[in-house]
Design a protein around this motif. Structure first.
Motif, PDB file in Angstrom:
ATOM      1  N   VAL A 365      11.007   3.758  -4.626  1.00 23.34           N
ATOM      2  CA  VAL A 365      12.241   2.903  -5.648  1.00 23.34           C
ATOM      3  C   VAL A 365      14.111   3.803  -5.730  1.00 23.34           C
ATOM      4  N   LYS A 366      13.129   4.934  -5.919  1.00 26.12           N
ATOM      5  CA  LYS A 366      14.854   6.323  -6.499  1.00 26.12           C
ATOM      6  C   LYS A 366      14.653   6.927  -5.285  1.00 26.12           C
ATOM      7  N   SER A 367      14.145   6.826  -4.223  1.00 25.77           N
ATOM      8  CA  SER A 367      13.954   7.454  -2.346  1.00 25.77           C
ATOM      9  C   SER A 367      14.156   8.607  -2.918  1.00 25.77           C
ATOM     10  N   SER A 368      13.209   9.726  -3.066  1.00 23.41           N
ATOM     11  CA  SER A 368      12.813  11.206  -3.476  1.00 23.41           C
ATOM     12  C   SER A 368      11.995  11.552  -2.264  1.00 23.41           C
ATOM     13  N   ASN A 369      13.011  12.075  -1.993  1.00 24.81           N
ATOM     14  CA  ASN A 369      13.083  12.807  -0.460  1.00 24.81           C
ATOM     15  C   ASN A 369      11.133  13.973  -1.011  1.00 24.81           C
ATOM     16  N   VAL A 370      11.554  14.598  -1.604  1.00 23.15           N
ATOM     17  CA  VAL A 370      10.904  15.109  -2.341  1.00 23.15           C
ATOM     18  C   VAL A 370       9.235  14.662  -2.259  1.00 23.15           C
ATOM     19  N   GLY A 371       9.062  13.990  -3.414  1.00 21.90           N
ATOM     20  CA  GLY A 371       8.131  12.766  -3.896  1.00 21.90           C
ATOM     21  C   GLY A 371       7.434  11.948  -2.477  1.00 21.90           C
ATOM     22  N   THR A 372       8.321  12.105  -1.414  1.00 28.31           N
ATOM     23  CA  THR A 372       7.339  11.789  -0.216  1.00 28.31           C
ATOM     24  C   THR A 372       6.656  12.537   0.609  1.00 28.31           C
ATOM     25  N   ALA A 373       7.768  13.641   1.097  1.00 25.42           N
ATOM     26  CA  ALA A 373       7.238  15.416   1.419  1.00 25.42           C
ATOM     27  C   ALA A 373       5.664  15.033   0.944  1.00 25.42           C
ATOM     28  N   ARG A 374       5.914  15.422  -0.872  1.00 24.82           N
ATOM     29  CA  ARG A 374       3.913  15.692  -0.688  1.00 24.82           C
ATOM     30  C   ARG A 374       3.502  14.396  -0.797  1.00 24.82           C
ATOM     31  N   ILE A 375       3.548  13.330  -0.425  1.00 22.26           N
ATOM     32  CA  ILE A 375       3.208  12.013  -0.050  1.00 22.26           C
ATOM     33  C   ILE A 375       2.091  12.957   1.035  1.00 22.26           C
ATOM     34  N   ALA A 376       2.988  13.336   2.192  1.00 25.13           N
ATOM     35  CA  ALA A 376       3.028  13.377   3.232  1.00 25.13           C
ATOM     36  C   ALA A 376       1.732  14.216   4.087  1.00 25.13           C
ATOM     37  N   THR A 377       1.966  15.273   3.350  1.00 26.34           N
ATOM     38  CA  THR A 377       0.979  17.048   2.837  1.00 26.34           C
ATOM     39  C   THR A 377      -0.463  15.924   2.721  1.00 26.34           C
ATOM     40  N   MET A 378      -0.394  14.808   2.092  1.00 29.77           N
ATOM     41  CA  MET A 378      -1.521  14.503   1.915  1.00 29.77           C
ATOM     42  C   MET A 378      -2.783  14.124   3.103  1.00 29.77           C
ATOM     43  N   ILE A 379      -0.757  13.205   3.587  1.00 28.07           N
ATOM     44  CA  ILE A 379      -1.848  12.209   4.989  1.00 28.07           C
ATOM     45  C   ILE A 379      -1.914  13.519   6.483  1.00 28.07           C
ATOM     46  N   GLY A 380      -1.018  14.307   6.212  1.00 27.29           N
ATOM     47  CA  GLY A 380      -1.790  15.389   7.477  1.00 27.29           C
ATOM     48  C   GLY A 380      -0.674  14.974   8.818  1.00 27.29           C
ATOM     49  N   PRO A 381      -0.005  16.139   9.743  1.00 28.24           N
ATOM     50  CA  PRO A 381       0.469  15.364  11.263  1.00 28.24           C
ATOM     51  C   PRO A 381      -0.660  14.647  11.736  1.00 28.24           C
ATOM     52  N   GLU A 382      -1.295  14.731  11.824  1.00 30.64           N
ATOM     53  CA  GLU A 382      -2.514  14.459  12.707  1.00 30.64           C
ATOM     54  C   GLU A 382      -2.420  12.476  12.964  1.00 30.64           C
ATOM     55  N   ARG A 383      -2.953  12.793  10.787  1.00 28.47           N
ATOM     56  CA  ARG A 383      -3.178  10.855  11.412  1.00 28.47           C
ATOM     57  C   ARG A 383      -1.950  10.505  10.930  1.00 28.47           C
ATOM     58  N   GLN A 384      -0.642  11.223  10.199  1.00 29.54           N
ATOM     59  CA  GLN A 384       0.441  10.005  10.810  1.00 29.54           C
ATOM     60  C   GLN A 384       1.190  10.010  11.848  1.00 29.54           C
ATOM     61  N   ARG A 385       0.815  10.952  12.855  1.00 28.98           N
ATOM     62  CA  ARG A 385       1.660  10.362  14.101  1.00 28.98           C
ATOM     63  C   ARG A 385       0.900   9.365  14.659  1.00 28.98           C
ATOM     64  N   ASP A 386      -0.942   9.702  14.173  1.00 27.13           N
ATOM     65  CA  ASP A 386      -1.471   8.321  14.761  1.00 27.13           C
ATOM     66  C   ASP A 386      -1.276   6.905  14.909  1.00 27.13           C
ATOM     67  N   PHE A 387      -0.549   7.164  12.897  1.00 26.79           N
ATOM     68  CA  PHE A 387      -0.644   5.782  12.715  1.00 26.79           C
ATOM     69  C   PHE A 387       0.484   5.212  12.762  1.00 26.79           C
ATOM     70  N   LEU A 388       1.836   6.366  12.670  1.00 27.68           N
ATOM     71  CA  LEU A 388       3.187   5.532  13.274  1.00 27.68           C
ATOM     72  C   LEU A 388       2.870   5.100  15.273  1.00 27.68           C
ATOM     73  N   THR A 389       2.013   6.126  15.368  1.00 35.29           N
ATOM     74  CA  THR A 389       1.945   5.528  16.907  1.00 35.29           C
ATOM     75  C   THR A 389       0.968   4.188  16.963  1.00 35.29           C
ATOM     76  N   ARG A 390       0.560   3.843  15.873  1.00 37.29           N
ATOM     77  CA  ARG A 390      -0.123   2.330  16.388  1.00 37.29           C
ATOM     78  C   ARG A 390       1.126   1.035  15.748  1.00 37.29           C
ATOM     79  N   LEU A 391       1.653   1.376  14.690  1.00 39.16           N
ATOM     80  CA  LEU A 391       2.756   0.605  14.460  1.00 39.16           C
ATOM     81  C   LEU A 391       3.855   0.403  15.556  1.00 39.16           C
ATOM     82  N   GLY A 392       4.143   1.278  16.817  1.00 40.11           N
ATOM     83  CA  GLY A 392       4.542   1.638  17.676  1.00 40.11           C
ATOM     84  C   GLY A 392       6.229   2.752  18.392  1.00 40.11           C
ATOM     85  N   PHE A 393       6.046   3.280  17.842  1.00 35.65           N
ATOM     86  CA  PHE A 393       6.735   3.829  17.249  1.00 35.65           C
ATOM     87  C   PHE A 393       7.218   4.741  18.276  1.00 35.65           C
ATOM     88  N   THR A 394       6.165   5.747  19.272  1.00 33.58           N
ATOM     89  CA  THR A 394       6.319   7.129  20.144  1.00 33.58           C
ATOM     90  C   THR A 394       6.372   5.943  21.772  1.00 33.58           C
TER      91      THR A 394
END
Length: 596
Positions: A365-394
């Protein structure tokens, strides 16, 4: 043949002995000989008549057999035998989903000169220059008298121009019939249709070939006689397309933007109901492409498909949806948001200070970069890339446009930890607005992958891969609804239609590297109505500036969101969506939203 003498000696002597006249014998023989000759000629004539009658009988029989065969066969258009390749002049129409014509054919004529038949080339050149002001009479005179036997003067002319040329009275000026491509709505849906031009040309016909958009993508289909003249039915709705383009143009001017684009898509089928890119052009008079400079400066540039941008905070939705799907967080999970977030030599900050911690919902709601980045650390680069690939972003989108392959997303050379953090809030990965629309439609479709299409009825509902669980998708939509009711997209509320969405404001990159200090790409990606998602709208403004206040404002909440809200308000009734009765304007921080 034995020839009987006319005066036989024996009969002559016998006649003299009897006192008869010998000349009577000769006359009798002449008569008999004539009768025999006439008989021979009669029999010869009879034989010739019988032969001729036989030939005529055979001819009539052959004609009768052929007529019977044609009567019993299916009707087929006659084809002219030629030693060269055939020119396919007929081209199928293009219509919107309701059958309204977007592109069709018009019978016109070309003008050419057979110079050897011309009586007064100099006079003809002067008269032609009066009819066609773009012709130089002196140059035309030289061309008509330089010894060539044939020359094109105009590839297509109007009936009025044709009559004026007739009135010149020059026998060497001739006309050739042909079909031209006509776009009756002018610039409307220009980037989708693309345009066409003449290909192989003959004196009496010319083929029309597509040069861009669906005209080129479906060129073979549109020219195929096997389709029986059936039109190509696009997913566009002409009324909705017109409304979107009008409002986008007004919004672009109001926000002082350099360019703008909008994509309106059905959630369950991926059918694109409207796609607009500004500035645009008239496909009836398609301009020449730019040979230098920024491609986006050309009106031919399709920002919805070819425009590859960092889409800013609109990407935060995907990080949160994936974390929800993986069970890493819940909507009310508290995440540290105190900045800056230091990662090696990099620091991540928020636009404002949002306190020490916030729930996942409030991070969106507030559009926090810091909070979103901390969530991304939980996900990790590999899982993030796979997810965005399945969404069609690559990969480029698979939409049926010849320009689609050029809209390839820009990915980091190495998908590192810091790349993962910046991509989570929309920096470090560039994609097109159509990519974003398809990904938001996937979330609105219960997490099932949506593939964008411009062909009506091209794919069944619910045929895509399950990218995220329906539960995670529903929770993400609920958070996006909160972004509109109490967050950065508060101007996106539309009375009667519950809108959910996310804003994104990304600094615009310089061609030489780095980012501009005062230029942004502002985007609002929305879903409506959120209780039963039907449509996704992505609207992007290039370099907007809102100047109604004391300070210029460039964020999407002040620029893209109000324009998108007006698009939804105007197009929702055209889409057949009934407004929710009894919904009152909401009061947000003491400000009542009012819509005229």
């Amino acid at each position: 043949m034995i020839r009987t003498p006319l005066r036989p000696l024996a009969r002559i002597l016998s006649a003299r002995e009897r006192g008869e006249n010998p000349d009577a014998i000769e006359r009798e023989n002449i008569r008999l000989r004539a009768e025999r000759s006439a008989e021979r000629l009669r029999r010869s004539a009879e034989r010739r008549l019988y032969v001729m009658a036989g030939f005529f009988g055979l001819g009539f029989l052959a004609v009768g057999v052929q007529m019977g065969a044609l009567a019993a066969s299916e009707p087929v258009e006659p084809r002219l035998a030629s030693s060269g390749p055939a020119i396919v002049a007929q081209r199928a129409d293009i219509t919107d989903r309701r059958g309204r014509v977007l592109a069709t054919n018009l019978l016109t004529h070309s003008l050419y000169a057979q110079t050897r038949d011309m009586v007064d080339p100099a006079r003809a050149a002067q008269e032609l220059a009066k009819i066609f002001p773009d012709l130089d009479p002196d140059r035309l005179t030289r061309q008509l008298t330089d010894g060539r036997s044939f020359m094109w003067i105009k590839r297509r002319i109007s009936p009025e121009q044709m009559q004026a040329v007739h009135d010149i009275g020059e026998p060497g000026l001739l006309f050739g019939p042909r079909e031209m491509r006509l776009y009756p709505n002018g610039p409307l849906a220009a980037h989708v249709l693309g345009g066409a031009r003449f290909g192989t040309e003959g004196v009496h016909s010319a083929e029309v070939i597509g040069v861009a958009g669906v005209e080129r993508a479906f060129d073979g289909w549109l020219r195929d006689p096997a389709n029986g003249g059936a039109p190509l039915v696009l997913s566009l709705d002409l009324s909705v397309q017109s409304a979107v383009e009008d409002l986008l143009d007004s919004g672009m001017k109001m926000m002082n933007a350099k360019g703008a684009t909008a994509v309106l898509m059905e959630v369950r089928t991926g059918e694109i109901v409207a796609m607009a890119s500004l500035p645009d052009f008239d496909p009836n008079d398609r301009p020449a492409p730019l040979l230098k400079g920024d491609a986006s400066d050309s009106p031919l540039f399709n920002r919805a498909v070819q425009g590859v941008y960092e889409l800013g905070s609109t990407f935060k939705v995907f990080a949160i949806a994936q974390a929800l799907d993986l069970g890493l967080v819940a909507a009310d999970t508290m995440i540290p948001t105190k900045g800056p977030l230091v990662w090696g030599r990099f620091k991540i900050n928020d636009f404002h200070s949002y306190g020490a911690q916030n729930s996942v919902t409030d991070i969106l709601v507030k559009s926090s970069n810091v909070g979103t980045a901390r969530i991304a650390t939980m996900i990790g680069p590999e899982r993030q890339r796979d997810f965005l690939t399945r969404l069609g972003f690559t990969e480029p989108t698979q939409v049926e446009l010849t320009e689609a392959p050029t809209g390839r997303p820009l990915l980091p050379a190495k998908w590192s930890d810091i790349s993962s953090l910046t991509i989570s809030y929309g920096h470090g990965l560039s994609a097109s607005p159509l990519h974003l629309a398809a990904a938001y439609a996937t979330l609105a479709n219960g997490g099932r992958r949506v593939t964008p299409t411009l062909v009506h009825g091209a794919q069944p509902k619910g045929a895509g891969e399950q990218v995220v669980s329906p539960e995670a998708a529903a929770q993400t939509l609920a958070m996006m609804r909160a972004v509109v009711t109490r967050g950065t997209a508060s101007f996106g509320e539309v009375r009667g239609y519950r809108v959910a969405g996310k804003t994104g404001t990304a600094d615009k990159p310089r061609p030489t590297g780095g980012y501009y200090d005062d230029k942004v790409i502002a985007t609002f990606a929305s879903v409506f109505p959120v209780d039963d998602p039907q449509y996704v709208l992505v609207l992007t403004l290039d370099e907007p500036v809102e100047t109604s206040g004391p300070e210029p404002r460039r964020t999407a909440g002040w620029t893209a969101v109000p324009v998108a809200a007006e698009v939804i308000r105007r197009t929702a009734p055209l889409l057949g969506l009934r407004p929710e009765v009894g919904v009152e304007p909401e009061v947000l921080d003491g400000v009542t939203l009012v819509r005229n």
